[in-house]
Design a protein around this motif. Structure first.
Motif, PDB file in Angstrom:
ATOM      1  N   SER A  62       0.820  -1.210   0.000  1.00 20.95           N
ATOM      2  CA  SER A  62       0.000   0.000   0.000  1.00 20.95           C
ATOM      3  C   SER A  62       0.855   1.262   0.000  1.00 20.95           C
ATOM      4  O   SER A  62       0.401   2.323  -0.438  1.00 20.95           O
ATOM      5  CB  SER A  62      -0.928  -0.004   1.213  1.00 20.95           C
ATOM      6  OG  SER A  62      -0.211   0.237   2.413  1.00 20.95           O
ATOM      7  N   SER A  63       2.091   1.148   0.493  1.00 21.01           N
ATOM      8  CA  SER A  63       2.970   2.320   0.520  1.00 21.01           C
ATOM      9  C   SER A  63       3.306   2.799  -0.888  1.00 21.01           C
ATOM     10  O   SER A  63       3.708   3.958  -1.072  1.00 21.01           O
ATOM     11  CB  SER A  63       4.250   2.007   1.292  1.00 21.01           C
ATOM     12  OG  SER A  63       5.049   1.061   0.595  1.00 21.01           O
ATOM     13  N   LEU A  64       3.139   1.926  -1.882  1.00 29.28           N
ATOM     14  CA  LEU A  64       3.315   2.365  -3.266  1.00 29.28           C
ATOM     15  C   LEU A  64       2.300   3.448  -3.608  1.00 29.28           C
ATOM     16  O   LEU A  64       2.576   4.348  -4.410  1.00 29.28           O
ATOM     17  CB  LEU A  64       3.165   1.177  -4.221  1.00 29.28           C
ATOM     18  CG  LEU A  64       4.226   0.081  -4.109  1.00 29.28           C
ATOM     19  CD1 LEU A  64       3.856  -1.111  -4.991  1.00 29.28           C
ATOM     20  CD2 LEU A  64       5.603   0.619  -4.495  1.00 29.28           C
ATOM     21  N   GLY A  65       1.097   3.351  -3.013  1.00 28.82           N
ATOM     22  CA  GLY A  65       0.098   4.397  -3.197  1.00 28.82           C
ATOM     23  C   GLY A  65       0.562   5.716  -2.616  1.00 28.82           C
ATOM     24  O   GLY A  65       0.378   6.787  -3.224  1.00 28.82           O
ATOM     25  N   PHE A  66       1.184   5.661  -1.428  1.00 30.05           N
ATOM     26  CA  PHE A  66       1.760   6.875  -0.845  1.00 30.05           C
ATOM     27  C   PHE A  66       2.825   7.452  -1.752  1.00 30.05           C
ATOM     28  O   PHE A  66       2.909   8.675  -1.954  1.00 30.05           O
ATOM     29  CB  PHE A  66       2.380   6.558   0.521  1.00 30.05           C
ATOM     30  CG  PHE A  66       1.406   6.595   1.666  1.00 30.05           C
ATOM     31  CD1 PHE A  66       0.685   7.746   1.947  1.00 30.05           C
ATOM     32  CD2 PHE A  66       1.217   5.489   2.466  1.00 30.05           C
ATOM     33  CE1 PHE A  66      -0.211   7.789   2.999  1.00 30.05           C
ATOM     34  CE2 PHE A  66       0.318   5.514   3.523  1.00 30.05           C
ATOM     35  CZ  PHE A  66      -0.391   6.672   3.798  1.00 30.05           C
ATOM     36  N   MET A  67       3.668   6.575  -2.303  1.00 30.32           N
ATOM     37  CA  MET A  67       4.769   7.020  -3.147  1.00 30.32           C
ATOM     38  C   MET A  67       4.254   7.759  -4.381  1.00 30.32           C
ATOM     39  O   MET A  67       4.709   8.876  -4.693  1.00 30.32           O
ATOM     40  CB  MET A  67       5.621   5.827  -3.576  1.00 30.32           C
ATOM     41  CG  MET A  67       6.788   6.188  -4.480  1.00 30.32           C
ATOM     42  SD  MET A  67       7.640   4.733  -5.124  1.00 30.32           S
ATOM     43  CE  MET A  67       6.430   4.139  -6.320  1.00 30.32           C
ATOM     44  N   GLU A  97      -4.824   6.178 -13.192  1.00 32.23           N
ATOM     45  CA  GLU A  97      -4.914   4.988 -14.048  1.00 32.23           C
ATOM     46  C   GLU A  97      -3.748   4.043 -13.780  1.00 32.23           C
ATOM     47  O   GLU A  97      -3.914   2.813 -13.776  1.00 32.23           O
ATOM     48  CB  GLU A  97      -4.932   5.415 -15.518  1.00 32.23           C
ATOM     49  CG  GLU A  97      -6.230   6.112 -15.923  1.00 32.23           C
ATOM     50  CD  GLU A  97      -6.115   6.827 -17.259  1.00 32.23           C
ATOM     51  OE1 GLU A  97      -5.040   6.727 -17.892  1.00 32.23           O
ATOM     52  OE2 GLU A  97      -7.095   7.485 -17.659  1.00 32.23           O
ATOM     53  N   LEU A  98      -2.556   4.604 -13.551  1.00 33.74           N
ATOM     54  CA  LEU A  98      -1.387   3.794 -13.228  1.00 33.74           C
ATOM     55  C   LEU A  98      -1.603   3.024 -11.928  1.00 33.74           C
ATOM     56  O   LEU A  98      -1.287   1.831 -11.842  1.00 33.74           O
ATOM     57  CB  LEU A  98      -0.149   4.687 -13.108  1.00 33.74           C
ATOM     58  CG  LEU A  98       1.137   4.019 -12.608  1.00 33.74           C
ATOM     59  CD1 LEU A  98       1.618   2.972 -13.606  1.00 33.74           C
ATOM     60  CD2 LEU A  98       2.231   5.065 -12.368  1.00 33.74           C
ATOM     61  N   ILE A  99      -2.150   3.701 -10.919  1.00 36.26           N
ATOM     62  CA  ILE A  99      -2.405   3.040  -9.638  1.00 36.26           C
ATOM     63  C   ILE A  99      -3.422   1.923  -9.803  1.00 36.26           C
ATOM     64  O   ILE A  99      -3.242   0.810  -9.295  1.00 36.26           O
ATOM     65  CB  ILE A  99      -2.896   4.062  -8.592  1.00 36.26           C
ATOM     66  CG1 ILE A  99      -1.777   5.041  -8.237  1.00 36.26           C
ATOM     67  CG2 ILE A  99      -3.393   3.355  -7.326  1.00 36.26           C
ATOM     68  CD1 ILE A  99      -2.227   6.193  -7.375  1.00 36.26           C
ATOM     69  N   LEU A 100      -4.511   2.207 -10.522  1.00 39.38           N
ATOM     70  CA  LEU A 100      -5.552   1.197 -10.708  1.00 39.38           C
ATOM     71  C   LEU A 100      -5.004  -0.032 -11.439  1.00 39.38           C
ATOM     72  O   LEU A 100      -5.276  -1.176 -11.049  1.00 39.38           O
ATOM     73  CB  LEU A 100      -6.730   1.788 -11.487  1.00 39.38           C
ATOM     74  CG  LEU A 100      -7.635   2.741 -10.698  1.00 39.38           C
ATOM     75  CD1 LEU A 100      -8.617   3.437 -11.637  1.00 39.38           C
ATOM     76  CD2 LEU A 100      -8.388   1.981  -9.605  1.00 39.38           C
ATOM     77  N   LEU A 101      -4.238   0.199 -12.492  1.00 36.07           N
ATOM     78  CA  LEU A 101      -3.673  -0.912 -13.246  1.00 36.07           C
ATOM     79  C   LEU A 101      -2.629  -1.657 -12.419  1.00 36.07           C
ATOM     80  O   LEU A 101      -2.679  -2.890 -12.295  1.00 36.07           O
ATOM     81  CB  LEU A 101      -3.041  -0.395 -14.544  1.00 36.07           C
ATOM     82  CG  LEU A 101      -2.335  -1.447 -15.408  1.00 36.07           C
ATOM     83  CD1 LEU A 101      -3.317  -2.513 -15.867  1.00 36.07           C
ATOM     84  CD2 LEU A 101      -1.650  -0.791 -16.607  1.00 36.07           C
ATOM     85  N   ALA A 107      -2.538  -7.107  -6.892  1.00 36.16           N
ATOM     86  CA  ALA A 107      -3.571  -7.854  -6.175  1.00 36.16           C
ATOM     87  C   ALA A 107      -3.735  -9.257  -6.749  1.00 36.16           C
ATOM     88  O   ALA A 107      -3.862 -10.240  -6.007  1.00 36.16           O
ATOM     89  CB  ALA A 107      -4.899  -7.093  -6.237  1.00 36.16           C
ATOM     90  N   PHE A 108      -3.715  -9.344  -8.075  1.00 36.56           N
ATOM     91  CA  PHE A 108      -3.847 -10.650  -8.731  1.00 36.56           C
ATOM     92  C   PHE A 108      -2.671 -11.560  -8.377  1.00 36.56           C
ATOM     93  O   PHE A 108      -2.859 -12.728  -8.006  1.00 36.56           O
ATOM     94  CB  PHE A 108      -3.939 -10.456 -10.249  1.00 36.56           C
ATOM     95  CG  PHE A 108      -3.975 -11.747 -11.022  1.00 36.56           C
ATOM     96  CD1 PHE A 108      -5.129 -12.509 -11.077  1.00 36.56           C
ATOM     97  CD2 PHE A 108      -2.851 -12.193 -11.693  1.00 36.56           C
ATOM     98  CE1 PHE A 108      -5.164 -13.706 -11.785  1.00 36.56           C
ATOM     99  CE2 PHE A 108      -2.866 -13.378 -12.404  1.00 36.56           C
ATOM    100  CZ  PHE A 108      -4.034 -14.136 -12.448  1.00 36.56           C
ATOM    101  N   PHE A 143      -6.723   0.150  -1.231  1.00 35.99           N
ATOM    102  CA  PHE A 143      -5.886   0.730  -0.195  1.00 35.99           C
ATOM    103  C   PHE A 143      -4.815   1.620  -0.806  1.00 35.99           C
ATOM    104  O   PHE A 143      -4.518   2.710  -0.313  1.00 35.99           O
ATOM    105  CB  PHE A 143      -5.252  -0.370   0.663  1.00 35.99           C
ATOM    106  CG  PHE A 143      -4.745   0.113   1.999  1.00 35.99           C
ATOM    107  CD1 PHE A 143      -5.213   1.283   2.562  1.00 35.99           C
ATOM    108  CD2 PHE A 143      -3.798  -0.618   2.698  1.00 35.99           C
ATOM    109  CE1 PHE A 143      -4.761   1.736   3.796  1.00 35.99           C
ATOM    110  CE2 PHE A 143      -3.332  -0.185   3.938  1.00 35.99           C
ATOM    111  CZ  PHE A 143      -3.809   0.994   4.475  1.00 35.99           C
ATOM    112  N   MET A 144      -4.224   1.172  -1.917  1.00 35.81           N
ATOM    113  CA  MET A 144      -3.259   2.005  -2.628  1.00 35.81           C
ATOM    114  C   MET A 144      -3.919   3.286  -3.118  1.00 35.81           C
ATOM    115  O   MET A 144      -3.348   4.381  -3.026  1.00 35.81           O
ATOM    116  CB  MET A 144      -2.654   1.242  -3.806  1.00 35.81           C
ATOM    117  CG  MET A 144      -1.590   0.236  -3.424  1.00 35.81           C
ATOM    118  SD  MET A 144      -0.873  -0.596  -4.875  1.00 35.81           S
ATOM    119  CE  MET A 144      -0.117   0.789  -5.732  1.00 35.81           C
TER     120      MET A 144
END
Length: 209
Positions: A62-67, A97-101, A107-108, A143-144
């Motif tokens: 999830s910290s990738l989302g913060f980044m 879009e990058l985060i969603l992809l 997740a997969f 979460f991201m």
């Protein structure tokens, strides 16, 4: 009163600007505490150990989302400062879009390889199945997304909105943990579903906004 990055900041304004952002980060961090409280009291020590084992991996992802949110909001603010809102919107959309992809791919892969991840972490036979179950349910992209929106909403001058959404997400987690784990006795599955639901609230509402 909403404060914008473009206005002149005094010390008072700076404190008022950052306080909601600090509160958002604190509220986001309580997911593991709330899950741990209900799991340890209602599902037992093995389930609690499973949550503690897998949570650092989930928080790391999830910290990738913060980044992306932190770096991306700097880019968005840069173009807003240049009076180029069209470019700022394009950068923002590209990053979401990058985060969603990226989050969907992670997740997969997390769902598929969770048994191997749990084994690498040294899970014993007593907690292995619970750790796999908890990790797989929480292998989702919201979460991201929620973490990234904390930065983007602050850049948009909507940090109070972000705080309200974080409070709503936190309350969702507490209420569902109490219901699913405390009352209905769904154990670690209920805790994971409660956290998933709160992350969905925290990621989906800003996405619609």
């Amino acid at each position: 009163m909403e404060l914008k990055l473009s206005e002149h900041f005094t010390y008072k304004k700076l404190i008022l600007y950052v306080l909601p952002c600090v509160a958002m980060m604190i509220l986001t961090s309580v997911y593991s505490i709330v899950d741990g409280f209900f799991v340890s009291n209602y599902a037992g020590k093995n389930a609690f150990a499973a949550v503690n084992l897998i949570m650092p991996v989930l928080m790391g992802v999830s910290s990738l989302g913060f980044m992306i949110g932190t770096g991306g909001s700097a880019l968005v603010a840069f173009y807003l400062g240049l009076k180029n809102p069209k470019k700022a919107n394009e950068v923002f959309s590209m990053l979401i879009e990058l985060i969603l992809l990226g989050a969907s791919i992670i997740a997969f892969l997390g769902f598929i390889f969770m048994p191997q991840i749990v084994s690498l972490l040294g899970a014993s036979d007593l907690i292995r199945e619970d750790a796999i179950l908890y990790g797989r349910i929480l292998s989702e992209p919201f979460f991201m997304l929620q973490n990234s929106f904390q930065s983007f909403l602050a850049t948009a001058g909507k940090q109070k909105l972000g705080l309200r959404i974080s409070i709503l997400a936190g309350l969702t987690n507490v209420i569902l943990d109490f219901t699913l784990v405390g009352i209905l006795k769904f154990g670690i599955t209920g805790a994971a579903v409660a956290t998933c639901a709160s992350e969905f609230v925290g990621g989906f509402i800003p996405l619609i906004y």
